[in-house]
Design a protein around this motif. Structure first.
Motif, short mmCIF file in Angstrom:
data_model
loop_
_atom_site.label_atom_id
_atom_site.label_comp_id
_atom_site.label_asym_id
_atom_site.label_seq_id
_atom_site.Cartn_x
_atom_site.Cartn_y
_atom_site.Cartn_z
N UNK A 64 -12.29 0.57 16.39
CA UNK A 64 -13.61 1.17 16.20
C UNK A 64 -13.56 2.70 16.26
N UNK A 65 -12.51 3.25 16.86
CA UNK A 65 -12.38 4.71 16.93
C UNK A 65 -12.03 5.33 15.58
N UNK A 66 -11.44 4.52 14.70
CA UNK A 66 -11.01 5.02 13.40
C UNK A 66 -12.07 4.82 12.31
N UNK A 67 -12.96 3.88 12.49
CA UNK A 67 -13.96 3.61 11.47
C UNK A 67 -13.89 2.18 11.00
N UNK A 68 -14.13 1.96 9.72
CA UNK A 68 -14.16 0.62 9.14
C UNK A 68 -12.78 0.28 8.62
N UNK A 69 -12.24 -0.83 9.09
CA UNK A 69 -10.91 -1.24 8.69
C UNK A 69 -10.89 -1.65 7.23
N UNK A 70 -9.75 -1.37 6.57
CA UNK A 70 -9.58 -1.79 5.19
C UNK A 70 -9.76 -3.30 5.08
N UNK B 189 -3.07 5.95 1.95
CA UNK B 189 -3.03 6.11 0.49
C UNK B 189 -4.25 6.83 -0.08
N UNK B 190 -5.26 7.11 0.75
CA UNK B 190 -6.40 7.89 0.27
C UNK B 190 -6.28 9.37 0.63
N UNK B 191 -5.23 9.70 1.35
CA UNK B 191 -5.01 11.10 1.73
C UNK B 191 -4.15 11.76 0.65
N UNK B 192 -4.60 12.86 0.14
CA UNK B 192 -3.88 13.58 -0.91
C UNK B 192 -3.49 14.96 -0.41
N UNK B 193 -2.46 15.53 -1.03
CA UNK B 193 -2.10 16.91 -0.71
C UNK B 193 -3.28 17.80 -1.07
N UNK B 194 -3.54 18.75 -0.17
CA UNK B 194 -4.68 19.63 -0.38
C UNK B 194 -4.37 21.01 0.17
N UNK B 195 -5.27 21.95 -0.03
CA UNK B 195 -5.10 23.28 0.53
C UNK B 195 -5.24 23.22 2.04
N UNK B 196 -4.83 24.30 2.72
CA UNK B 196 -4.93 24.32 4.17
C UNK B 196 -6.35 24.08 4.64
N UNK B 197 -7.32 24.67 3.96
CA UNK B 197 -8.71 24.51 4.38
C UNK B 197 -9.14 23.06 4.25
N UNK B 198 -8.75 22.43 3.16
CA UNK B 198 -9.15 21.04 2.96
C UNK B 198 -8.43 20.11 3.92
N UNK C 174 -4.53 0.26 7.76
CA UNK C 174 -5.87 -0.23 8.05
C UNK C 174 -6.95 0.80 7.78
N UNK C 175 -6.58 2.09 7.92
CA UNK C 175 -7.53 3.17 7.73
C UNK C 175 -6.90 4.20 6.80
N UNK C 176 -6.91 3.95 5.50
CA UNK C 176 -6.13 4.76 4.55
C UNK C 176 -6.63 6.17 4.35
N UNK C 177 -7.77 6.54 4.92
CA UNK C 177 -8.23 7.93 4.84
C UNK C 177 -7.67 8.77 5.98
N UNK C 178 -6.89 8.16 6.88
CA UNK C 178 -6.31 8.86 8.02
C UNK C 178 -4.86 9.25 7.77
N UNK D 139 0.84 -1.19 0.00
CA UNK D 139 0.00 0.00 0.00
C UNK D 139 0.88 1.24 0.00
N UNK D 140 0.57 2.19 -0.90
CA UNK D 140 1.38 3.38 -1.02
C UNK D 140 1.11 4.32 0.15
N UNK D 141 2.17 4.77 0.79
CA UNK D 141 2.05 5.69 1.90
C UNK D 141 2.94 6.89 1.62
N UNK D 142 2.59 8.01 2.22
CA UNK D 142 3.39 9.21 2.08
C UNK D 142 3.80 9.69 3.45
N UNK D 143 5.07 9.95 3.64
CA UNK D 143 5.57 10.45 4.93
C UNK D 143 6.17 11.83 4.73
#
Length: 319
Positions: A300-306, A25-34, A64-68, A1-5
């Motif tokens: 369960x605090x993070x949501x649904x596991x991959x 891997x679901x987190x992308x670079x975004x503006x400060x507001x986003x 496990x939670x790629x949107x985090x 799974x691709x990760x960015x550090x």
């Protein structure tokens, strides 16, 4: 799974804070507001540690939670935030509260407001102090996870206690600087009664002396001694009795914990509306001894596991 550090070093409110942000891997670079909308967990290490201690568990979270995304911080006097690593000297006093203030300053500068705070041992009191310093109401709900530490005064172990941090700090302060060689430190720690795993871990905190002679510590030992005294004495029961609106606090108790959970401490925490989870097959180093079990407790605090990770973990358990 691709990760960015993302790694960085920030001249914060009181000290230069070294940090790292690991993105799923679901987190992308975004503006400060986003970026404010990206679910963020802050992981805080224990005394004499560094963000490296929690690196593997942080990767487990974002896999496990790629949107985090997960922020790992080196506390004052530790890791790359220490003077030994080139950091700006932190202004005293060196306490749980000032360490928490450092991390809050870092979050403000990075324009992050975390959804989750996770602290191990000393770091557990740091995240509780962070929550206490937020004020009476949080801008959004925050989940705090306190890993194997107590909210009140801490006196780990008893007669014949093994690998106690206060004893280790005192032993390290007796070693003359610069240090001649690693083997001498190893022999000294073993002869002083410390376990082989702890002695080996201590050796990972040695680096060549910039002066070219011998070795030095990667942490600022005098500041750490002051921080540990603060850790033992700091009482945060008040936070649990009157938590800020929007804060949830969960404790994880290691099955082989060195802390004195007896005497109804867990019951008292739960009576105040917070939860205490028992992590089996683990000593104090919960994220290293049983990371899978810890992940399951916190999941369960993070949501649904991959789904792929869930299947992989199920296969591992079957074996």
């Amino acid at each position: 799974m691709a990760l960015h550090a993302q790694q960085g070093r920030l001249a914060g409110h009181r000290s230069r804070q070294a940090f790292e942000v690991i993105k799923g891997n679901l987190v992308r670079f975004s503006s400060d507001a986003q970026s404010k909308n990206v679910p963020t967990a802050v992981l805080v290490h224990g005394i004499l540690g560094s963000r490296r201690n929690l690196h593997s568990f942080a990767h487990m979270i974002v896999e496990g939670f790629p949107s985090w995304q997960v922020m790992l911080v080196d506390l004052r006097c530790h890791g790359e935030s220490s003077v030994s690593a080139g950091g700006v000297p932190a202004v005293g006093p060196h306490t749980v509260q000032t360490a928490a203030r450092d991390v809050l300053a870092l979050l403000r500068e990075q324009r992050m407001f975390p959804h989750m705070l996770v602290g191990h041992s000393f770091g557990g009191k740091v995240v509780m102090s962070m929550a206490q310093q937020f004020g009476a109401q949080l801008p959004r709900p925050v989940q705090a996870w306190v890993l194997d530490t107590l909210p009140g005064e801490v006196r780990a172990g008893g007669p014949g206690r093994a690998d106690h941090p206060a004893d280790l700090i005192a032993a390290l302060r007796r070693i003359p600087l610069p240090i001649a060689d690693r083997n001498g430190v190893m022999d000294y720690l073993l002869a002083s009664g410390f376990s082989t795993p702890i002695a080996r871990w201590v050796l990972t905190n040695l680096r060549p002396n910039p002066g070219g002679v011998g070795l030095r510590w990667t942490f600022d030992l005098e500041g750490i001694a002051e921080m540990y005294d603060s850790y033992e004495d700091t009482c945060l029961w008040g936070l649990l009795q009157q938590p800020p609106q929007g804060l949830a606090v969960d404790f994880v108790r290691a099955e082989r914990s060195n802390f004195r959970w007896e005497g109804g401490i867990a019951d008292s925490i739960q009576q105040l509306g917070h939860r205490v989870h028992l992590l089996k097959d683990a000593g104090h180093w919960v994220h290293a001894d049983n990371p899978g079990g810890l992940f399951d407790i916190m999941g369960s605090s993070f949501g649904v596991v991959d789904l792929h990770l869930e299947r992989a973990q199920a296969g591992t358990r079957r074996r």
